[in-house]
Design a protein around this motif. Structure first.
Motif, short mmCIF file in Angstrom:
data_model
loop_
_atom_site.label_atom_id
_atom_site.label_comp_id
_atom_site.label_asym_id
_atom_site.label_seq_id
_atom_site.Cartn_x
_atom_site.Cartn_y
_atom_site.Cartn_z
N GLY A 1 0.82 -1.21 0.00
CA GLY A 1 0.00 0.00 0.00
C GLY A 1 0.85 1.25 0.00
N LEU A 2 1.91 1.25 0.81
CA LEU A 2 2.79 2.43 0.88
C LEU A 2 3.52 2.62 -0.43
N ALA A 3 4.01 1.51 -1.01
CA ALA A 3 4.75 1.61 -2.27
C ALA A 3 3.85 2.16 -3.37
N LEU A 4 2.61 1.66 -3.41
CA LEU A 4 1.68 2.11 -4.45
C LEU A 4 1.37 3.59 -4.29
N LEU A 5 1.17 4.03 -3.03
CA LEU A 5 0.86 5.43 -2.77
C LEU A 5 2.03 6.32 -3.20
N GLY A 6 3.26 5.83 -2.95
CA GLY A 6 4.44 6.60 -3.34
C GLY A 6 4.45 6.84 -4.84
#
Lengths: 483, 309
Positions: free
Chosen positions: B217-222
Motif C-alpha cells: 500500500g505504501l509503495a503504491l501510494l508513493g
C-alpha cells in the motif's frame, strides 16, 4: 521401581458410543522392546495416540519414568519427555527435504547453521540404521519412494538433540520396507534397547514380533488381555490370545441355506498386484466376505470391482460406503432423496423425476428396512447413525443393482440395527442378489458363504463357510515373516 | 534431459524472459534505463502484494481481501499519516494486527479462508471509502521520494524486486522458522504431532501477509501520489496469479518467493506489452488471462512429464 520408562494405569478412551480403550494398564521398562499385537479395533492405535499426546484419555493415569507429568499431557510434553512415534500413516511433510523434516521434531535445530546440523544428524542416523540407504538429506520427501520415506521417518524418530530418547513407538514400521531393510531395523532395535531406550513395536508380522520383542502384550476390545515374556509365546498361543470365540453369533449366521452350487458367476475379479491364479469369485445369490487387517487392499478391491477394472461384473453394481459422512450420505438432502438417488433413472417420466413415484419408492423402503422416522422428507441428519446407514442400504437395495459391494458398512452401528440389516442381506441374497462384504468384525463373516482373507493387497486364503474359524482368519491375516 | 523439477522451477524465469523479449521487440525504446523504470515501477507494489498472498497460500489458505487492504493502507497513509503521524502509524499497525486476528479466527473456528477474506474485502473497502469518499489525499513526501529514487545503472524497481525476493527467500526457504511455516502447509497433522502450535504459525503467517500488504500500500501510494479506495482492487487476482505463475501451488506448502516476485514482474510487464500492441483496455484483462492460461498449461505439461518419467 525407577526402571520403568512409561506406565499407564486404567486408561480409557471413547469415541461416541465406541469404547476404544476400556481401562488399559501398560508398563514399558527401560531398555525393553515391547511387542504389541491385537486384531482390528483392539485399541492399539488409540493407545499409541494417547502416549504421543495426540489424544487426551477420558480417564486413567500416565507416568513417565515413575513421575506423573504436571499439567496437560500434550504432543509437546510427550516430545519433551523423549517419546517419539512412527505412525502407520506417515508423518512427514512431503514438500520438505529429509533434513528439513528432521528439523520439525527438533526444537533445538535452529539458529545459524541449523541446516548443516540437521543434515549431519539425519545422515548419521540413516547410516547407522540402514547402511547403504541411498537417501540424500536434501532429497524432497515427495520425490522418494514409499519405502525410503518410511526409512527416513524411522531414522528421524531415533535422532537425538536435546531431550534424551526415552520411548520410541513403531506402528507397523516394516509395512513398506523390503526384507533387507526390515532386518536392518530389527537388529537396530536390539542396539537401541541396549542403550536403554524403550521401544513399543506394533506389527502384524508375528515372526517379527516374536523375534524382536522381550515381552509381548496382547490387546483385545480395548484392554490388555495377556502380557508374557516373548519366549513364553509362540505363534499358536499368540493367535489364541488374540482370538475370541464366535460361537454365539455364528449360530444365526449358518442357519442360511447354501445357494445352489451351479449358480451363475456374478463377479470375477483379481486384485491389483495379485499373481495369476488366485481369483475372487462371487456366484449369484452368494454372500462373500472380505477379511484381513484393515487397510490391506479390501476397499481398493471393492472399488476396483465397482469400476470394473480387471473385473467382470454381471449386471449393475451398487456400493455401500462405510465412511458414511464422507462417502455416503448427501447431508443437505432429505431421507427420501438419499434413498432414491441411485434409482432416479427408473423414476422419470417425460424426462423429469416423477415426485409421486419417488415418494412411493422411499415409503416402501422405509417400511421394508425399518428407517425410524415420521417423515421421509426430513433431513437425513435427523436420523441416528444406524438409521443413516440403513438409508444407505435402502439406496442400494432399492436400485436395480444385482451386485452389492459393502465397504465395512457396520462401523459404529448399534447391535439392533445390525441384526435387522443382517436379516435383510440374507433375504435379498435368497432372491438372487450377490453381496461382497468387507468387514473388520470377524463375527460378521459367519454370514458369508465364503471368505477371502487379504494381506498386503493380495488374497492369501479363501475359506468356505464350513471351515470358517477366527483362528484361520487370524492365521491368514498375520504373516509368518516379512513379505 | 534436465530434471523436470528444475525445468518447472525455471519456468517463471523463462516466462519473464519471453515476455521481456517480446516487449523489447515490439517497442525497442523500452530497452533503456528509463524505459524499464517506467514499465516496471508498478511491479514493486504488485510484487509486495504477491508476497503477502504467498504467505497465506503457504498455510493452505487464500486471501481474497489483499487488494482492498492495499487500497485501505494507501488511504490511511494519504490522510491520517499526514494529519497526525502518531495516529496514522497506530492505524497502520492496527491493520497488521487485524490480519493476525483474522488468521487466528480462521484457524480456531476452522472457517474457510476464502469466505472470511471475501467478506473482509468489503470491510476494508468500506472503511477506505468512509475515510476518503472520493480520490484525494496526499502521499507523504518521503514515500514519494523513495519510490522515485534514481539508482545508478540499474533502475530502482529491479533492485527493489531482487531485494524483496532475496529477503523473503532467505526467511522462508532457509531459516528454521521457514521450515515450520512450509511444513504447516505440507502436513499440518505431522506438525501438530511434533508439538508445534498451528494457531501460532497461522497468526504469524497472516501477520506477515499484513506487513507485506502494508508495504504494498505504501509503495503504491508513493507512485500514485494521491489515494483512491479502489486503486488496488485488481491486486487480489494479480497476487494470486503472481504466486501461481511463480511456481507456487494452492495447497501443500509449495511456494517459491523468487518465483512469486518474477511472476509479479511478468504480470506488470504483460500489461505494458499489451499496451504497446495497442490492444484496447477492454481486452487487456482477457489477454492477461490468456497469458496466464498458456503458462499454467505449460506447467501442467511439465508436471505430466514428471509423473510419467
Amino acid at each position: 521401581m525407577s526402571a520403568e520408562a512409561i506406565r499407564l494405569d486404567g486408561v480409557e478412551k471413547s469415541f461416541g458410543a465406541v469404547r476404544a480403550l476400556a481401562g488399559v494398564d501398560l508398563v514399558v521398562g527401560v531398555g525393553e522392546c515391547l511387542g504389541l499385537v491385537g486384531h482390528n479395533g483392539a485399541g492399539k492405535s488409540t493407545l499409541m495416540h494417547v502416549l504421543a499426546g495426540a489424544l487426551a484419555p477420558d480417564a486413567g493415569r500416565l507416568s513417565v519414568g515413575g513421575i506423573e507429568p504436571k499439567g496437560q499431557w500434550s504432543a509437546a510434553s510427550s516430545q519433551a519427555a523423549g517419546i517419539r512415534c512412527v505412525f502407520q500413516e506417515l508423518s512427514l511433510c512431503p514438500n520438505l527435504s529429509v533434513a528439513e523434516n528432521a528439523r520439525i521434531v527438533h526444537g533445538a535445530l535452529r539458529g545459524f547453521g541449523w541446516k548443516a546440523r540437521a543434515r549431519a544428524l539425519i545422515r548419521a542416523k540413516l547410516d547407522e540404521i540402514f547402511p547403504g540407504h541411498g537417501i540424500d538429506p536434501d532429497d524432497e520427501i515427495a520425490d522418494l519412494p514409499i519405502g525410503k520415506r518410511q526409512m527416513a521417518e524411522i531414522a528421524r524418530a531415533f535422532t537425538v538433540t536435546g531431550a534424551p530418547l526415552r520411548l520410541v513407538i513403531l506402528d507397523e514400521p516394516t509395512s513398506s520396507l523390503d526384507a533387507v531393510t526390515a532386518e536392518q531395523l530389527l537388529s537396530y532395535i536390539r542396539t537401541e534397547t541396549a542403550r536403554g531406550t524403550a521401544i513399543i513395536l506394533i506389527s502384524h508380522l508375528l515372526g517379527e514380533i516374536l523375534s524382536a520383542s522381550d515381552r509381548i502384550v496382547v490387546m483385545k476390545d480395548g484392554k490388555a488381555v495377556a502380557a508374557r515374556r516373548a519366549k513364553d509365546f509362540d505363534r499358536t498361543s499368540l493367535m489364541a490370545a488374540m482370538g475370541s470365540d464366535l460361537n454365539e453369533v455364528a449360530v444365526s449366521g449358518h442357519l442360511r441355506p447354501a445357494p445352489k452350487p451351479d449358480a451363475a458367476v456374478a463377479v470375477r475379479a483379481r486384485p491389483i498386484g495379485q499373481p495369476a491364479g488366485a481369483e475372487l469369485i462371487v456366484h449369484k445369490g452368494e454372500i462373500v466376505g472380505l477379511a484381513g487387517l484393515a487397510g490391506h487392499g479390501q476397499t481398493r478391491t471393492l472399488l476396483q470391482i465397482f469400476s470394473q477394472a480387471n473385473a467382470q461384473v454381471e449386471g449393475p453394481a451398487a456400493f455401500i460406503a462405510g465412511d458414511r459422512q464422507s462417502d455416503g450420505i448427501f447431508n443437505l438432502w432429505s431421507i427420501a432423496a438419499n434413498v432414491t438417488v441411485r434409482s432416479l433413472r427408473s423414476l422419470t417420466r417425460h424426462g423429469f423425476v416423477d415426485p409421486a413415484a419417488e415418494a412411493k419408492l422411499a415409503r416402501t423402503w422405509r417400511d421394508r428396512i425399518g428407517i425410524r422416522t415420521p417423515d421421509m422428507d426430513n433431513n437425513i441428519l435427523t436420523l441416528s447413525g444406524g438409521n443413516q446407514q440403513k438409508t444407505l442400504f435402502a439406496r442400494a437395495l432399492a436400485s436395480n443393482a444385482k451386485v452389492i459391494l459393502m465397504d465395512d458398512p457396520m462401523r459404529g452401528v448399534d447391535i439392533g440395527t445390525k441384526l435387522e440389516v443382517y436379516a435383510m442381506i440374507r433375504a435379498e441374497a435368497a432372491l438372487g442378489r450377490s453381496f461382497l462384504w468387507y468387514t473388520t468384525e470377524v463375527d460378521e463373516l459367519t454370514h458369508c458363504d465364503r471368505v477371502y482373507v487379504f494381506r498386503n493387497g493380495r488374497i492369501t486364503e479363501a475359506i468356505d463357510a464350513a471351515d470358517l474359524s477366527e483362528q484361520r482368519v487370524l492365521q491368514a491375516s498375520f504373516a509368518e515373516s516379512g513379505a | 534431459m534436465t530434471n523436470p523439477r528444475q525445468l518447472r522451477a525455471a519456468l517463471p524465469f523463462l516466462t519473464l524472459a519471453i515476455v521481456l523479449a517480446a516487449t523489447f521487440y515490439v517497442q525497442p525504446r523500452t530497452m533503456s534505463y528509463f524505459g524499464l523504470n517506467l514499465m516496471l515501477q508498478y511491479a514493486v507494489p504488485i510484487a509486495l502484494a504477491t508476497i503477502a498472498q504467498m504467505f497465506i497460500i503457504t498455510v493452505n489458505d487464500l486471501d481474497l481481501s489483499i487488494g482492498p487492504f492495499v487500497g485501505l493502507i494507501g488511504v490511511i497513509a494519504a490522510t491520517a499519516l499526514n494529519a497526525s503521524p502518531a495516529l496514522g502509524v497506530a492505524a497502520l499497525l492496527a491493520c497488521v494486527l487485524a490480519y493476525g486476528l483474522v488468521g487466528a479466527l480462521i484457524h480456531a473456528r476452522n472457517l474457510p479462508s476464502i469466505v472470511v477474506t471475501l467478506g473482509l474485502s468489503f470491510v476494508w473497502l468500506g472503511i477506505a471509502v468512509m475515510i476518503l469518499p472520493s480520490p484525494g489525499g496526499k502521499a507523504p513526501a518521503a514515500l514519494k521520494a523513495f519510490m522515485t529514487v534514481q539508482t545508478p545503472y540499474v533502475p530502482f524497481p529491479i533492485l527493489a524486486a531482487v531485494a524483496i525476493g532475496m529477503i523473503v527467500h532467505l526467511a522462508l526457504m532457509t531459516t528454521s522458522f521457514g521450515v515450520i511455516a512450509r511444513g504447516a502447509g505440507g502436513n499440518p497433522k505431522a506438525l501438530a504431532r511434533a508439538g508445534w502450535s498451528m494457531l501460532r504459525t497461522k497468526i504469524v503467517m497472516y501477520m506477515l501477509a499484513g506487513v507485506f500488504g502494508l508495504l504494498a500500500g505504501l509503495a503504491l501510494l508513493g507512485l500514485t501520489t494521491s489515494a483512491d479506495a479502489h486503486v488496488a482492487d485488481r491486486y487480489t487476482l494479480y497476487s494470486i496469479a503472481g504466486v501461481i505463475l511463480g511456481g507456487g501451488e494452492f495447497i501443500g506448502g509449495r511456494v517459491n518467493p523468487l518465483g512469486a516476485v518474477v511472476g509479479a514482474l511478468t504480470l506488470a510487464l504483460a500489461g505494458a506489452f499489451l499496451i504497446f500492441l495497442r490492444i484496447s483496455p477492454d481486452w487487456q484483462i482477457g489477454a492477461q488471462g490468456a497469458i496466464l492460461i498458456v503458462v499454467l498449461a505449460m506447467r501442467a505439461l511439465v508436471t505430466y512429464g514428471e509423473k510419467r518419467s
